[in-house]
Design a protein around this motif. Structure first.
Motif, PDB file in Angstrom:
ATOM      1  N   SER A 120       0.830  -1.208   0.000  1.00 48.85           N
ATOM      2  CA  SER A 120       0.000   0.000   0.000  1.00 48.85           C
ATOM      3  C   SER A 120       0.863   1.258   0.000  1.00 48.85           C
ATOM      4  CB  SER A 120      -0.957   0.002   1.199  1.00 48.85           C
ATOM      5  OG  SER A 120      -0.251   0.034   2.421  1.00 48.85           O
ATOM      6  N   ASP A 121       1.957   1.235   0.765  1.00 50.01           N
ATOM      7  CA  ASP A 121       2.883   2.382   0.760  1.00 50.01           C
ATOM      8  C   ASP A 121       3.491   2.573  -0.623  1.00 50.01           C
ATOM      9  OD1 ASP A 121       2.359   2.759   3.429  1.00 50.01           O
ATOM     10  OD2 ASP A 121       4.264   1.935   4.144  1.00 50.01           O
ATOM     11  N   MET A 122       3.861   1.472  -1.261  1.00 57.08           N
ATOM     12  CA  MET A 122       4.420   1.538  -2.608  1.00 57.08           C
ATOM     13  C   MET A 122       3.414   2.143  -3.582  1.00 57.08           C
ATOM     14  SD  MET A 122       4.857  -1.551  -5.282  1.00 57.08           S
ATOM     15  CE  MET A 122       3.053  -1.405  -5.409  1.00 57.08           C
ATOM     16  N   PHE A 123       2.143   1.748  -3.453  1.00 61.29           N
ATOM     17  CA  PHE A 123       1.107   2.253  -4.358  1.00 61.29           C
ATOM     18  C   PHE A 123       0.967   3.767  -4.211  1.00 61.29           C
ATOM     19  CE2 PHE A 123      -3.453   2.877  -5.541  1.00 61.29           C
ATOM     20  CZ  PHE A 123      -3.340   2.495  -6.874  1.00 61.29           C
ATOM     21  N   GLU A 124       0.958   4.257  -2.977  1.00 61.43           N
ATOM     22  CA  GLU A 124       0.880   5.703  -2.762  1.00 61.43           C
ATOM     23  C   GLU A 124       2.116   6.397  -3.337  1.00 61.43           C
ATOM     24  OE1 GLU A 124      -1.910   6.420   1.137  1.00 61.43           O
ATOM     25  OE2 GLU A 124       0.229   6.063   1.488  1.00 61.43           O
ATOM     26  N   ALA A 125       3.288   5.805  -3.134  1.00 67.65           N
ATOM     27  CA  ALA A 125       4.515   6.394  -3.682  1.00 67.65           C
ATOM     28  C   ALA A 125       4.471   6.444  -5.202  1.00 67.65           C
ATOM     29  CB  ALA A 125       5.730   5.589  -3.209  1.00 67.65           C
ATOM     30  N   PHE A 126       3.945   5.399  -5.813  1.00 71.86           N
ATOM     31  CA  PHE A 126       3.803   5.333  -7.269  1.00 71.86           C
ATOM     32  C   PHE A 126       2.903   6.464  -7.763  1.00 71.86           C
ATOM     33  CE2 PHE A 126       1.330   3.265 -10.844  1.00 71.86           C
ATOM     34  CZ  PHE A 126       2.318   3.430 -11.809  1.00 71.86           C
ATOM     35  N   LEU A 127       1.779   6.685  -7.075  1.00 77.33           N
ATOM     36  CA  LEU A 127       0.886   7.781  -7.453  1.00 77.33           C
ATOM     37  C   LEU A 127       1.587   9.127  -7.294  1.00 77.33           C
ATOM     38  CD1 LEU A 127      -2.484   6.610  -5.835  1.00 77.33           C
ATOM     39  CD2 LEU A 127      -1.757   6.363  -8.217  1.00 77.33           C
ATOM     40  N   GLY A 128       2.371   9.257  -6.217  1.00 76.19           N
ATOM     41  CA  GLY A 128       3.109  10.498  -6.015  1.00 76.19           C
ATOM     42  C   GLY A 128       4.090  10.760  -7.135  1.00 76.19           C
ATOM     43  N   ALA A 129       4.807   9.722  -7.555  1.00 76.68           N
ATOM     44  CA  ALA A 129       5.782   9.864  -8.636  1.00 76.68           C
ATOM     45  C   ALA A 129       5.085  10.191  -9.954  1.00 76.68           C
ATOM     46  CB  ALA A 129       6.601   8.583  -8.777  1.00 76.68           C
ATOM     47  N   LEU A 130       3.977   9.522 -10.229  1.00 76.05           N
ATOM     48  CA  LEU A 130       3.233   9.791 -11.462  1.00 76.05           C
ATOM     49  C   LEU A 130       2.750  11.240 -11.508  1.00 76.05           C
ATOM     50  CD1 LEU A 130       0.912   6.723 -12.181  1.00 76.05           C
ATOM     51  CD2 LEU A 130       2.954   7.445 -13.436  1.00 76.05           C
ATOM     52  N   PHE A 131       2.273  11.727 -10.370  1.00 74.62           N
ATOM     53  CA  PHE A 131       1.786  13.106 -10.319  1.00 74.62           C
ATOM     54  C   PHE A 131       2.931  14.093 -10.542  1.00 74.62           C
ATOM     55  CE2 PHE A 131       1.036  17.006  -7.882  1.00 74.62           C
ATOM     56  CZ  PHE A 131      -0.111  17.472  -8.533  1.00 74.62           C
ATOM     57  N   MET A 132       4.052  13.849  -9.886  1.00 72.04           N
ATOM     58  CA  MET A 132       5.198  14.736 -10.054  1.00 72.04           C
ATOM     59  C   MET A 132       5.700  14.727 -11.501  1.00 72.04           C
ATOM     60  SD  MET A 132       5.803  16.118  -7.074  1.00 72.04           S
ATOM     61  CE  MET A 132       7.497  16.686  -7.128  1.00 72.04           C
ATOM     62  N   ASP A 133       5.552  13.584 -12.169  1.00 71.90           N
ATOM     63  CA  ASP A 133       6.058  13.444 -13.535  1.00 71.90           C
ATOM     64  C   ASP A 133       5.091  13.988 -14.576  1.00 71.90           C
ATOM     65  OD1 ASP A 133       8.244  12.094 -15.262  1.00 71.90           O
ATOM     66  OD2 ASP A 133       6.373  11.317 -16.123  1.00 71.90           O
ATOM     67  N   GLY A 134       3.781  13.795 -14.347  1.00 68.14           N
ATOM     68  CA  GLY A 134       2.839  14.135 -15.415  1.00 68.14           C
ATOM     69  C   GLY A 134       1.515  14.733 -14.987  1.00 68.14           C
ATOM     70  N   GLY A 135       1.391  15.137 -13.732  1.00 66.10           N
ATOM     71  CA  GLY A 135       0.137  15.745 -13.295  1.00 66.10           C
ATOM     72  C   GLY A 135      -0.970  14.727 -13.069  1.00 66.10           C
ATOM     73  N   MET A 136      -2.214  15.171 -13.158  1.00 66.97           N
ATOM     74  CA  MET A 136      -3.346  14.321 -12.807  1.00 66.97           C
ATOM     75  C   MET A 136      -3.777  13.353 -13.908  1.00 66.97           C
ATOM     76  SD  MET A 136      -4.140  14.718  -9.648  1.00 66.97           S
ATOM     77  CE  MET A 136      -5.752  13.930  -9.502  1.00 66.97           C
ATOM     78  N   ASP A 137      -3.385  13.579 -15.148  1.00 63.39           N
ATOM     79  CA  ASP A 137      -3.834  12.688 -16.237  1.00 63.39           C
ATOM     80  C   ASP A 137      -3.419  11.240 -16.009  1.00 63.39           C
ATOM     81  OD1 ASP A 137      -5.191  14.674 -17.530  1.00 63.39           O
ATOM     82  OD2 ASP A 137      -3.609  15.073 -19.012  1.00 63.39           O
TER      83      ASP A 137
END
Length: 225
Positions: free
Chosen positions: A115-132
């Protein structure tokens, strides 16, 4: 398949591959490989992004839900067990980078780590490309679960306990760590839940979130007997 190919298959192009890879670096891996960064800072960002995305989707449900129902539904959708389920459905835990000890002890399937990894993955995706890209991933695993707001997705005992307590009083229960044992990469927490000075229940888990859920479960099951 690596994570870059996995994302491309979903139409997501990334710009900072090291940032995305960092989301899968557990502290046990960093400790063994003397890498600089684990995924904990990204987890902080991902938690905020997830809360905003879920809140927006719940707010738009028709007919509109009341504030209490919205809060309960969100808690179910973002609890540790639910996030682990989403990640495993997507097979994201296959990309986890773990230390050898954590790997041998089953960390790749452990809800707290996944679950921590999943949140980190979402954080990285957002930092890389925003909400899309966030929309792309979360629509795949969560949107269908919003079709019936009354469906119990995962039993969130913390929410159930608070609702039960507030049916008689406006007071809020509190959680406190009473013991922590084990190594830093595999800690064991014992937590008690209290109402004022009365201990309602205790729980043990390999994360604070898990131990709090177990304490709430213990208290809830005692109180509804």
């Amino acid at each position: 398949m690596n994570i870059t190919s996995w994302l491309k298959n979903r139409g997501i192009e990334i710009h900072n591959e090291p940032l995305i890879m960092q989301a899968f670096m557990h502290s046990s891996y960093v400790n063994e490989h003397r890498s600089k960064n684990d995924n904990e800072r990204l987890e902080f960002m991902g938690d905020a992004v997830l809360q905003l995305w879920i809140s927006d989707k719940i707010f738009r449900i028709e007919p509109p839900l009341d504030e209490g129902h919205m809060t309960t539904l969100r808690a179910q959708l973002v609890c540790e067990k639910a996030l682990s389920i989403y990640a495993k459905e997507l097979k994201l835990n296959d990309f986890l980078l773990l230390g050898s000890g954590e790997e041998k002890s089953g960390g790749r399937q452990r809800d707290s780590i996944v679950s921590d990894m999943f949140e980190a993955f979402l954080g990285a995706l957002f930092m890389d490309g925003g909400m899309d890209p966030i929309d792309n991933i979360l629509n795949e695993v969560i949107t269908s679960r919003l079709q019936d707001p009354n469906q119990v997705i995962v039993m969130d005992y913390k929410t159930k306990l608070q609702e039960f307590v507030q049916s008689d009083t406006r007071k809020t229960v509190t959680y406190e760590v009473i013991k922590m044992t084990g190594p830093s990469n595999n800690p064991r927490f014992e937590i008690q839940v209290k109402l004022d000075d009365i201990v309602l229940g205790k729980g043990i888990g390999n994360s604070k979130k898990k131990a709090e859920q177990m304490a709430a479960k213990d208290a809830f099951e005692k109180m509804v007997k």
